[in-house]
Design a protein around this motif. Structure first.
Motif, PDB file in Angstrom:
ATOM      1  N   ILE A 137      22.286  19.907  11.677  1.00  0.00           N
ATOM      2  CA  ILE A 137      21.437  19.472  10.572  1.00  0.00           C
ATOM      3  C   ILE A 137      20.476  18.432  11.160  1.00  0.00           C
ATOM      4  CG2 ILE A 137      21.408  18.465   8.266  1.00  0.00           C
ATOM      5  CD1 ILE A 137      22.992  21.113   8.458  1.00  0.00           C
ATOM      6  N   LYS A 138      19.188  18.742  11.167  1.00  0.00           N
ATOM      7  CA  LYS A 138      18.199  17.883  11.844  1.00  0.00           C
ATOM      8  C   LYS A 138      17.307  17.156  10.853  1.00  0.00           C
ATOM      9  CE  LYS A 138      18.004  21.104  15.698  1.00  0.00           C
ATOM     10  NZ  LYS A 138      17.182  22.054  16.435  1.00  0.00           N
ATOM     11  N   GLY A 139      16.871  15.956  11.267  1.00  0.00           N
ATOM     12  CA  GLY A 139      15.931  15.186  10.466  1.00  0.00           C
ATOM     13  C   GLY A 139      14.717  16.035  10.130  1.00  0.00           C
ATOM     14  N   GLY A 140      14.288  15.979   8.883  1.00  0.00           N
ATOM     15  CA  GLY A 140      13.157  16.788   8.434  1.00  0.00           C
ATOM     16  C   GLY A 140      13.575  18.090   7.779  1.00  0.00           C
ATOM     17  N   ASP A 141      14.821  18.533   8.023  1.00  0.00           N
ATOM     18  CA  ASP A 141      15.339  19.729   7.355  1.00  0.00           C
ATOM     19  C   ASP A 141      15.551  19.438   5.867  1.00  0.00           C
ATOM     20  OD1 ASP A 141      15.497  20.999   9.819  1.00  0.00           O
ATOM     21  OD2 ASP A 141      17.684  20.950   9.946  1.00  0.00           O
ATOM     22  N   THR A 142      15.771  20.476   5.106  1.00  0.00           N
ATOM     23  CA  THR A 142      16.186  20.363   3.712  1.00  0.00           C
ATOM     24  C   THR A 142      17.455  21.178   3.558  1.00  0.00           C
ATOM     25  OG1 THR A 142      13.915  20.101   2.940  1.00  0.00           O
ATOM     26  CG2 THR A 142      15.538  20.791   1.311  1.00  0.00           C
TER      27      THR A 142
END
Length: 157
Positions: free
Chosen positions: A110-115
């Motif tokens: 789960i990466k920063g900027g994902d939703t």
């Protein structure tokens, strides 16, 4: 004609169910590669007494409602049996170190900027009727601390 009336009644019941809870400032903490769990945090307001009893997400094999509790001198995380009660008219804050939704058995990083999409299941206290509420939570970047993304902070809570 009966089918149309039934369909309209069903739509109004679904709309009423969704109006029972309001989810604000949702966010998910980013993960590192191979990490298998993360948390979903938010504020929940309810128009009537309800319980958050379950969840599901396409990014996680397991979704549970958790709390952090002190046992002796040790802080432990555990699932809340029966769900988390949310009282009518009171904001329930799900935050790091307290109540939260655990996303476990993650299927991907789960990466920063994902939703992250999550379907939460609530139960009306007293009637046992269940309804779902969808949330699309932005993911905070690693190293961003224990707070919602800046775009999501509005000072309400």
């Amino acid at each position: 004609m009966k089918r149309i009336a039934f369909a309209l009644a069903s739509l109004s019941l679904a709309a009423a169910a969704h109006a029972q809870v309001t989810l604000t400032d949702p966010w998910v903490r980013a993960t590192v590669p191979q990490q298998k769990a993360t948390g979903l945090f938010m504020h929940i307001d309810a128009a009537q007494d309800v319980k958050l009893v379950a969840g599901q997400s396409p990014v996680a094999g397991v979704v549970e409602i958790h709390e952090m509790v002190m046992e002796g001198d040790v802080m432990k995380m555990r699932e809340i049996p029966g769900g988390l009660e949310i009282a009518k008219g009171r904001t329930m804050s799900l935050k790091p170190g307290g109540y939260h939704v655990m996303l476990m058995d993650l299927k991907q990083q789960i990466k920063g900027g994902d939703t992250v999409p999550v379907t939460l299941t609530f139960e009306e206290i007293g009637s046992k009727k269940r309804f779902t509420q969808e949330v699309k939570a932005p993911v905070t970047a690693l190293g961003a601390g224990n707070a919602a993304p800046a775009a999501m902070q509005h000072g309400k809570h």
